[in-house]
Design an enzyme around this catalytic site. Structure first.
Site, PDB file in Angstrom:
ATOM      1  CG  ASN A  49      11.195   1.617   2.396  1.00  0.00           C
ATOM      2  OD1 ASN A  49      11.030   1.012   3.455  1.00  0.00           O
ATOM      3  ND2 ASN A  49      10.257   2.374   1.858  1.00  0.00           N
TER       4      ASN A  49
ATOM      5  CE  LYS B 146       8.310   0.651  -0.664  1.00  0.00           C
ATOM      6  NZ  LYS B 146       7.491   1.062  -1.820  1.00  0.00           N
TER       7      LYS B 146
ATOM      8  CG  HIS C  97       7.993   6.144   1.828  1.00  0.00           C
ATOM      9  ND1 HIS C  97       6.900   5.617   1.168  1.00  0.00           N
ATOM     10  CD2 HIS C  97       9.083   5.685   1.162  1.00  0.00           C
ATOM     11  CE1 HIS C  97       7.315   4.882   0.156  1.00  0.00           C
ATOM     12  NE2 HIS C  97       8.623   4.905   0.117  1.00  0.00           N
TER      13      HIS C  97
ATOM     14  CD  GLU D 141       4.759   2.513   0.046  1.00  0.00           C
ATOM     15  OE1 GLU D 141       4.928   1.992  -1.068  1.00  0.00           O
ATOM     16  OE2 GLU D 141       5.345   2.132   1.079  1.00  0.00           O
TER      17      GLU D 141
ATOM     18  CD  GLU E 250       8.892   8.622  -1.660  1.00  0.00           C
ATOM     19  OE1 GLU E 250       9.261   7.450  -1.684  1.00  0.00           O
ATOM     20  OE2 GLU E 250       8.035   9.055  -0.886  1.00  0.00           O
TER      21      GLU E 250
ATOM     22  N   GLY F  63       6.582   1.417  -7.278  1.00  0.00           N
ATOM     23  CA  GLY F  63       5.891   0.146  -7.376  1.00  0.00           C
ATOM     24  C   GLY F  63       5.087  -0.028  -8.645  1.00  0.00           C
TER      25      GLY F  63
ATOM     26  CB  SER G 224      10.444   1.509 -10.566  1.00  0.00           C
ATOM     27  OG  SER G 224       9.090   1.416 -10.156  1.00  0.00           O
TER      28      SER G 224
END
Length: 257
Positions: free
Chosen positions: A9, A11, A94, A96, A166, A172, A212
């Site tokens: 991904n 992003k 996702h 985010e 996730e 991150g 990560s």
């Protein structure tokens, strides 16, 4: 055994030119490789990525989509637009998107239904925040998110479905769920899929770990029977590190298969 998938991904990174340069370096590193690989570039780089990946076995997908085929929704990308470009996959829900752009369990369900109807392979993301995990609510969160996502979807319709676990607290941050934590969460997810779609569909559904993921931890993660691949963030931006993840996954999969 379920065939592994390693997904990247990107992003909000990489211009079309940078995307093309990535594939020029990446594709030769994966000759004769049998893993499924998918990359999710930014919308503006989809066409360049699809063109650059042409002739390889690398699939390209969108990071998001609207559930309608067209309409007055400024800034959105429809499933028919993704298909017209040549995209084969799409990320849905996702963390985010949920955190920053008001993605809800209801819209995840609408997008999943639309992706399946338009013959796009959906990668539905689920996962708990740090406070939910510390409160002992990981299982409740995962079960709720999956129940909402799968509402009104049959086992037959869900055949292409991929789930990505996730843990939000590991995205991150440099933190990684232990293999035991990841395997436990994947087991919860598979049991919930079985509850809604039957054991046969649950056994065939690929569940990826995302949080990560790096070259030095992929082998340990992939050694777990319940983990079928990875959704990789930052480490997928560099061709060499992403190739190392693919190769490390393949070695671990070969040892457990």
């Amino acid at each position: 055994m379920r065939k592994p998938l390693i997904a990247g991904n990107w992003k909000m990174y990489k211009t079309p030119q940078e995307s093309a340069a990535f594939f020029n370096e990446f594709v030769p590193l994966l000759q004769h490789h049998k893993h499924d690989i998918a990359i999710f570039p930014a919308t503006t780089s989809l066409a360049a990525a699809i063109d650059a990946a042409s002739g390889s076995h690398i699939a390209i997908g969108g990071q998001n989509m609207h559930w309608l085929a067209e309409g007055a929704y400024t800034g959105e990308t429809s499933p028919t637009m993704l298909k017209a470009l040549g995209a084969t996959h799409v990320l849905i829900g996702h963390s985010e998107r949920r955190q920053y752009f008001n993605e809800t369990d209801e819209t995840v369900n609408l997008k999943l239904k639309s992706a399946l109807a338009h013959k796009l392979i959906p990668v539905v993301c689920v996962g708990e925040t740090r406070d939910k995990r510390e409160s002992g609510l990981t299982e409740a969160v995962l079960n709720w998110q999956l129940a909402a996502a799968l509402n009104g979807i049959s086992a037959e319709q869900a055949e292409p479905l991929i789930i990505a676990y996730e843990p939000v607290w590991a995205i991150g941050t440099g933190l990684v769920a232990t293999t035991e934590q990841a395997a436990e969460a994947h087991g919860i997810i598979r049991r919930e899929i079985a509850k809604h779609l039957g054991q046969h569909r649950a056994d065939g559904t690929r569940i990826l770990y995302g949080g990560s993921v790096k070259p030095d931890n992929i082998a340990k993660l992939m050694a777990e029977p319940e983990i079928d691949g990875a959704l990789v963030g930052g480490a997928s931006l560099a061709a060499k590190s992403f190739a190392e993840i693919v190769h490390g996954s393949a070695r671990a999969y070969g040892e457990k298969s």
